[in-house]
Design a protein around this motif. Structure first.
Motif, PDB file in Angstrom:
ATOM      1  N   GLY A  72      21.716  35.040  28.006  1.00 35.90           N
ATOM      2  CA  GLY A  72      21.482  35.690  26.719  1.00 35.90           C
ATOM      3  C   GLY A  72      21.423  34.708  25.563  1.00 35.90           C
ATOM      4  N   ALA A  73      21.793  35.183  24.388  1.00 31.67           N
ATOM      5  CA  ALA A  73      21.775  34.344  23.189  1.00 31.67           C
ATOM      6  C   ALA A  73      22.850  33.256  23.287  1.00 31.67           C
ATOM      7  N   THR A  74      22.564  32.110  22.716  1.00 32.58           N
ATOM      8  CA  THR A  74      23.501  30.992  22.747  1.00 32.58           C
ATOM      9  C   THR A  74      24.447  31.058  21.551  1.00 32.58           C
ATOM     10  N   LEU A  75      25.734  31.252  21.810  1.00 30.54           N
ATOM     11  CA  LEU A  75      26.730  31.273  20.743  1.00 30.54           C
ATOM     12  C   LEU A  75      27.164  29.837  20.451  1.00 30.54           C
ATOM     13  N   THR A  76      27.057  29.451  19.188  1.00 27.98           N
ATOM     14  CA  THR A  76      27.332  28.069  18.797  1.00 27.98           C
ATOM     15  C   THR A  76      28.758  27.965  18.262  1.00 27.98           C
ATOM     16  N   PHE A  77      29.695  27.550  19.136  1.00 29.68           N
ATOM     17  CA  PHE A  77      31.090  27.388  18.740  1.00 29.68           C
ATOM     18  C   PHE A  77      31.411  25.955  18.297  1.00 29.68           C
ATOM     19  N   THR A 100      11.782  51.459  17.508  1.00 27.49           N
ATOM     20  CA  THR A 100      12.857  52.355  17.924  1.00 27.49           C
ATOM     21  C   THR A 100      12.884  53.590  17.029  1.00 27.49           C
ATOM     22  N   THR A 101      12.937  54.755  17.648  1.00 24.07           N
ATOM     23  CA  THR A 101      12.843  56.007  16.888  1.00 24.07           C
ATOM     24  C   THR A 101      14.169  56.745  16.753  1.00 24.07           C
ATOM     25  N   VAL A 102      15.215  56.300  17.451  1.00 19.63           N
ATOM     26  CA  VAL A 102      16.526  56.955  17.350  1.00 19.63           C
ATOM     27  C   VAL A 102      17.610  55.894  17.207  1.00 19.63           C
ATOM     28  N   GLY A 103      18.715  56.299  16.593  1.00 18.80           N
ATOM     29  CA  GLY A 103      19.855  55.411  16.492  1.00 18.80           C
ATOM     30  C   GLY A 103      20.711  55.478  17.739  1.00 18.80           C
ATOM     31  N   GLY A 104      21.827  54.753  17.710  1.00 18.53           N
ATOM     32  CA  GLY A 104      22.710  54.753  18.872  1.00 18.53           C
ATOM     33  C   GLY A 104      24.009  54.037  18.582  1.00 18.53           C
ATOM     34  N   ASN A 105      24.602  53.472  19.607  1.00 20.17           N
ATOM     35  CA  ASN A 105      25.864  52.755  19.491  1.00 20.17           C
ATOM     36  C   ASN A 105      25.822  51.479  20.313  1.00 20.17           C
ATOM     37  N   VAL A 106      26.516  50.461  19.825  1.00 22.18           N
ATOM     38  CA  VAL A 106      26.641  49.194  20.540  1.00 22.18           C
ATOM     39  C   VAL A 106      28.114  48.992  20.870  1.00 22.18           C
ATOM     40  N   THR A 107      28.414  48.724  22.135  1.00 25.84           N
ATOM     41  CA  THR A 107      29.793  48.514  22.557  1.00 25.84           C
ATOM     42  C   THR A 107      29.915  47.231  23.361  1.00 25.84           C
ATOM     43  N   LEU A 108      31.089  46.633  23.301  1.00 24.10           N
ATOM     44  CA  LEU A 108      31.407  45.475  24.140  1.00 24.10           C
ATOM     45  C   LEU A 108      31.846  46.016  25.497  1.00 24.10           C
ATOM     46  N   THR A 109      31.082  45.715  26.545  1.00 25.56           N
ATOM     47  CA  THR A 109      31.360  46.306  27.854  1.00 25.56           C
ATOM     48  C   THR A 109      31.728  45.299  28.934  1.00 25.56           C
ATOM     49  N   GLN A 195      43.744  19.797  29.860  1.00 22.94           N
ATOM     50  CA  GLN A 195      43.059  18.761  29.082  1.00 22.94           C
ATOM     51  C   GLN A 195      41.795  18.304  29.811  1.00 22.94           C
ATOM     52  N   GLY A 196      40.716  18.197  29.054  1.00 24.86           N
ATOM     53  CA  GLY A 196      39.449  17.720  29.613  1.00 24.86           C
ATOM     54  C   GLY A 196      38.683  18.745  30.426  1.00 24.86           C
ATOM     55  N   GLN A 197      39.219  19.954  30.597  1.00 24.48           N
ATOM     56  CA  GLN A 197      38.549  20.980  31.385  1.00 24.48           C
ATOM     57  C   GLN A 197      37.528  21.745  30.525  1.00 24.48           C
ATOM     58  N   THR A 198      36.614  22.432  31.180  1.00 27.37           N
ATOM     59  CA  THR A 198      35.561  23.162  30.472  1.00 27.37           C
ATOM     60  C   THR A 198      35.430  24.585  31.017  1.00 27.37           C
ATOM     61  N   ALA A 199      34.736  25.414  30.253  1.00 24.59           N
ATOM     62  CA  ALA A 199      34.499  26.797  30.673  1.00 24.59           C
ATOM     63  C   ALA A 199      33.276  27.353  29.949  1.00 24.59           C
ATOM     64  N   THR A 200      32.709  28.369  30.515  1.00 23.09           N
ATOM     65  CA  THR A 200      31.602  29.109  29.908  1.00 23.09           C
ATOM     66  C   THR A 200      31.952  30.595  29.945  1.00 23.09           C
ATOM     67  N   VAL A 201      31.760  31.264  28.821  1.00 18.81           N
ATOM     68  CA  VAL A 201      32.081  32.690  28.728  1.00 18.81           C
ATOM     69  C   VAL A 201      30.831  33.458  28.313  1.00 18.81           C
ATOM     70  N   THR A 202      30.575  34.572  28.988  1.00 14.17           N
ATOM     71  CA  THR A 202      29.452  35.457  28.644  1.00 14.17           C
ATOM     72  C   THR A 202      29.991  36.837  28.312  1.00 14.17           C
ATOM     73  N   TRP A 203      29.672  37.317  27.120  1.00 16.29           N
ATOM     74  CA  TRP A 203      30.059  38.667  26.706  1.00 16.29           C
ATOM     75  C   TRP A 203      28.849  39.585  26.820  1.00 16.29           C
ATOM     76  N   THR A 204      29.080  40.796  27.258  1.00 19.65           N
ATOM     77  CA  THR A 204      28.004  41.776  27.413  1.00 19.65           C
ATOM     78  C   THR A 204      28.181  42.899  26.409  1.00 19.65           C
ATOM     79  N   PHE A 205      27.130  43.152  25.645  1.00 20.61           N
ATOM     80  CA  PHE A 205      27.095  44.269  24.696  1.00 20.61           C
ATOM     81  C   PHE A 205      26.098  45.297  25.228  1.00 20.61           C
ATOM     82  N   THR A 206      26.529  46.538  25.286  1.00 16.25           N
ATOM     83  CA  THR A 206      25.655  47.607  25.780  1.00 16.25           C
ATOM     84  C   THR A 206      25.278  48.533  24.621  1.00 16.25           C
ATOM     85  N   ALA A 207      23.980  48.715  24.445  1.00 19.07           N
ATOM     86  CA  ALA A 207      23.474  49.615  23.408  1.00 19.07           C
ATOM     87  C   ALA A 207      23.012  50.915  24.062  1.00 19.07           C
ATOM     88  N   THR A 208      23.455  52.040  23.519  1.00 16.15           N
ATOM     89  CA  THR A 208      23.141  53.359  24.071  1.00 16.15           C
ATOM     90  C   THR A 208      22.605  54.256  22.966  1.00 16.15           C
TER      91      THR A 208
END
Length: 211
Positions: A72-77, A100-109, A195-208
């Motif tokens: 997805g999109a690259t988050l710049t931390f 888009t013709t209707v509104g909705g909701n976005v949630t962190l899923t 110390q010196g370790q790394t990680a990658t995190v991906t968050w998912t947002f669901t739009a309904t």
């Protein structure tokens, strides 16, 4: 004798004539019942499906685009030299497309992490009052009055945790935008082995869509 036979024949002919006459009467009655006037009325309805589509952007992916799959999109931390309790921030915007013709909701899923640093990472996530930017996705945005999707003004969540009852964030149709800000840190008191370790995190947002 011929006279009696002739009389009997005459009586039989009279009965047959009576039966035939009754049949004619019944036939006329049946035709009269079937021959009622009829007419029809028809009604037709037309139907069309609504459109609900979203796009996202971030500092690392500035152009709005549909990004339905990871990464997805690259988050710049800018978080390549993290220390315990030091926070880093990145913003994400989500909008509905102009078609888009209707509104909705976005949630962190969802939240998924890889890498050996992941167990030490914590985060908080808020919805901003407007679109996200480097100017408003900062530490002072995380106040008691902010809208939290994860964590709170006094607590953090592990980076692989999402709320059991995710907050629904309303979004309008045709180009409406929502801004989010993510804060990530190494948990206070984390072991020196991170110390010196790394990680990658991906968050998912669901739009309904709402309709």
């Amino acid at each position: 004798m011929d006279t009696r036979r002739s009389a009997r024949r005459h009586r039989r002919l009279q009965k047959i004539a009576a039966v035939l006459a009754a049949g004619v009467v019944l036939g006329v009655g049946s035709i009269a019942t079937i021959a009622a006037w009829t007419d029809n009325e028809n009604a037709t309805g037309s139907f069309g499906a609504s459109i609900f589509d979203t796009e996202s952007q971030s500092a690392g992916s500035p152009a709005y685009a549909s990004r339905p799959t990871a990464p997805g999109a690259t988050l710049t931390f800018n978080a390549t030299a993290m220390s315990p309790s030091t926070s880093y921030f990145a913003w994400l915007n989500i909008r509905t497309t102009t078609t888009t013709t209707v509104g909705g909701n976005v949630t962190l899923t969802g939240a998924a992490a890889t890498g050996t640093l992941a167990p030490a990472l914590q985060y908080r996530l808020i919805r901003l009052g407007g679109v996200g930017s480097a100017a408003n996705c900062v530490s002072t945005a995380f106040t008691a009055g902010s809208v939290y999707l994860a964590g709170s003004s006094t607590t953090y969540s592990t980076v692989t945790t999402v709320p059991a009852s995710p907050l629904a964030n309303p979004i309008g149709a045709s180009g409406a935008e929502l801004g989010f800000c993510v804060e990530v840190r190494v948990a206070a008191g984390s072991a020196n082995t991170y110390q010196g370790q790394t990680a990658t995190v991906t968050w998912t947002f669901t739009a309904t869509s709402a309709d």
